[in-house]
Write a protein that holds these residues in place. Structure first.
Motif: not given
Length: 515
Positions: A267-296
């Motif tokens: 029950p203590g397992m967490h999942y955090m989405e990242t948006y990185n690519a060869s061209e750069g690192f663009f976004g992070l899931q800053d809120d585990p309750a929200d599937k959208s990501m924060l644009l960095m």
């Protein structure tokens, strides 16, 4: 005291800095643009496009054209041969090999020292900063992080440049101190043969205290399956009791979530989405309750956006971050400290809110089906598959879809080739639910499906186990950051897969009652 508690203090100043994203996003982006053009004004590209006289975003947009990889390729090739001060100051030694273009098998994305540190590594650090902010009782640094990477490709090297998967470049250049908290050893992490690497990673890590995972969900799942085979255990937390988080990116997590939740039941397992690519690192899931990501917004990346309903037109509207609207689908352009200028990334996004700017990835500019005016995007496909799986108890491992323009009876439809980890309880019902949900999510698809006049009920073809990995192996793309193309207007890929599928076993076709 927990080592994580001690190390976590180092991230507190950055956690406070990130609060600037809430209301100061536009100002952060203006500062990034000023830094980019000011730093590159004496490069060949900067001189040719009047960077020295650029005083505003409007100047920049007027003087710099929108670029695809093909338009920058000549300059990038010169850089790969060792030329300096072309797209970015100095000499760029490293190039991330990415999937190809119309004219070439591979793209070679420059990775400058500036881009490496102010974008790629900063994204990794911010991932940890946000995770620790959301999980103050974490003990991730009390164990090791399993980081799954790619490999170098020496056959592509030229005098003056080195080439590899982005993940391999990051591992090769990482601060040696990080190697104290990561596994496997560098030699194993950089192996090119994924099947050999998979086995070695499992054997090297099975006796370690692994607390966190980082990688592409499909390839990580393959490694973890090998760990389970060797350990004889049923759940991953029996092998690694301290496992607590998976930092994932590269492909949508939805098709894999249920498989991970069965593998890791803690029950203590967490999942955090990242948006990185060869061209750069663009976004992070800053809120585990929200599937959208924060644009960095304070990395070495300046963002612009083209509405997808104008993408490909002669004079599309291009807007900076402060011009976007929520709920609209955009193609993303980037200008970066790696020398990419107003570069068409190939990804599409939709903003869920502004201040802070949060978004979801909706697909690829070239990864959609619009053969009949249905405008089907990857986001529609992922959500519809998740619905059909929930309703039928199925689990999808991999899939791709393409149009059937006209069969022997003059009928047109979409054909889905799906590899199941768990078969649906009723094949016909799965196909009907998938089709129904697509109509609910996409009004254009619904209109084309009306009374089967333009587009008939979709077809689902079962893929044999391992088909998609076999296809990647044949293409020399097994492992690393390579992905299965999900949607395509062309039948090239799905026909290759169908031929491979039929050589091993007679495939089963699931459609509605009319087929």
């Amino acid at each position: 005291m927990s080592l994580t508690r001690i190390i976590g203090r180092m991230f507190v100043p950055r956690q406070k800095e990130l609060e600037r994203h809430i209301s100061g996003g536009a100002d952060l982006q203006r500062q990034v643009l000023e830094h980019l053009v000011g730093t590159a004004k004496d490069t060949e590209y900067g001189r040719n496009h009047l960077f020295g006289a650029t005083r505003s975003y409007e100047d920049f947009a007027r003087n710099v054209p929108v670029n695809t990889y093909e338009e920058l390729k000549g300059d990038i090739d010169r850089m790969r041969h060792g030329e300096r001060d072309v797209l970015w100051p100095g000499r760029v030694k490293w190039y991330a090999k990415s999937s190809g273009t119309t004219n070439d098998k591979s793209k070679f994305i420059p990775v400058s020292p500036d881009g490496l540190h102010d974008t790629h590594y900063r994204g990794g650090l911010d991932c940890v900063a946000l995770y620790l902010r959301n999980n103050p009782h974490s003990r991730m640094f009390d164990g090791k992080g399993l980081i799954l990477g790619g490999s170098h490709s020496p056959n592509y090297n030229l005098p003056g440049s080195l080439v590899g998967d982005l993940s391999a470049i990051l591992i090769e250049n990482i601060n040696p101190l990080v190697n104290m908290v990561r596994v496997p050893k560098k030699q194993t992490a950089l192996l090119s043969d994924f099947e050999v690497k998979r086995d070695r990673i499992a054997r090297e890590t099975i006796g370690k205290n692994v607390t966190n995972l980082s990688g592409v969900p499909s390839w990580m799942l393959s490694v973890l399956s090998r760990v389970m085979e060797l350990s004889g255990k049923r759940h991953l937390e029996e092998v690694w009791p301290g496992i607590e988080v998976f930092f994932h990116g590269g492909v949508a997590f939805t098709p894999y979530r249920s498989q991970y939740e069965q593998l890791i039941t803690s029950p203590g397992m967490h999942y955090m989405e990242t948006y990185n690519a060869s061209e750069g690192f663009f976004g992070l899931q800053d809120d585990p309750a929200d599937k959208s990501m924060l644009l960095m917004l304070d990395y070495g990346v300046f963002y612009e956006f083209i509405p997808m309903d104008e993408f490909g037109s002669d004079n599309p509207t291009v807007v900076p971050l402060w011009g976007v609207e929520t709920g609209r689908n955009y193609a993303m352009l980037i200008s970066t400290t790696c020398g990419l200028w107003r570069y068409v990334l190939g990804d599409t996004v939709s903003f869920t809110q502004t201040n802070p700017y949060k978004f979801i990835i909706t697909g690829r500019t070239k990864c959609f089906i619009n053969a009949f005016g249905e405008e089907l995007i990857v986001d529609n496909a992922e959500r519809a598959l998740a619905y059909a799986c929930d309703e039928t108890g199925a689990e999808v491992t991999e899939y791709t879809a393409a149009p059937v323009f006209m069969d022997g009876r003059g009928k047109c439809r979409h054909q889905w080739l799906i590899e199941f980890a768990r078969q649906p309880d009723d094949d016909g019902r799965f196909a009907r639910l998938l089709d129904k949900r697509l109509q609910e999510l996409n009004s254009d698809y619904e209109a084309k499906r009306f009374k089967d006049i333009t587009l008939q009920h979709l077809e689902v073809v079962r893929a044999r186990t391992g088909l998609f990995n076999d296809w990647l192996r044949v293409k020399g793309k097994l492992g690393g950051q390579h992905k299965i193309p999900r949607l395509s207007n062309s039948r090239d890929i799905i026909d290759q897969l169908l031929r491979m599928n039929s050589t091993a076993a007679k495939h089963e076709t699931t459609t509605n009652e009319t087929i």
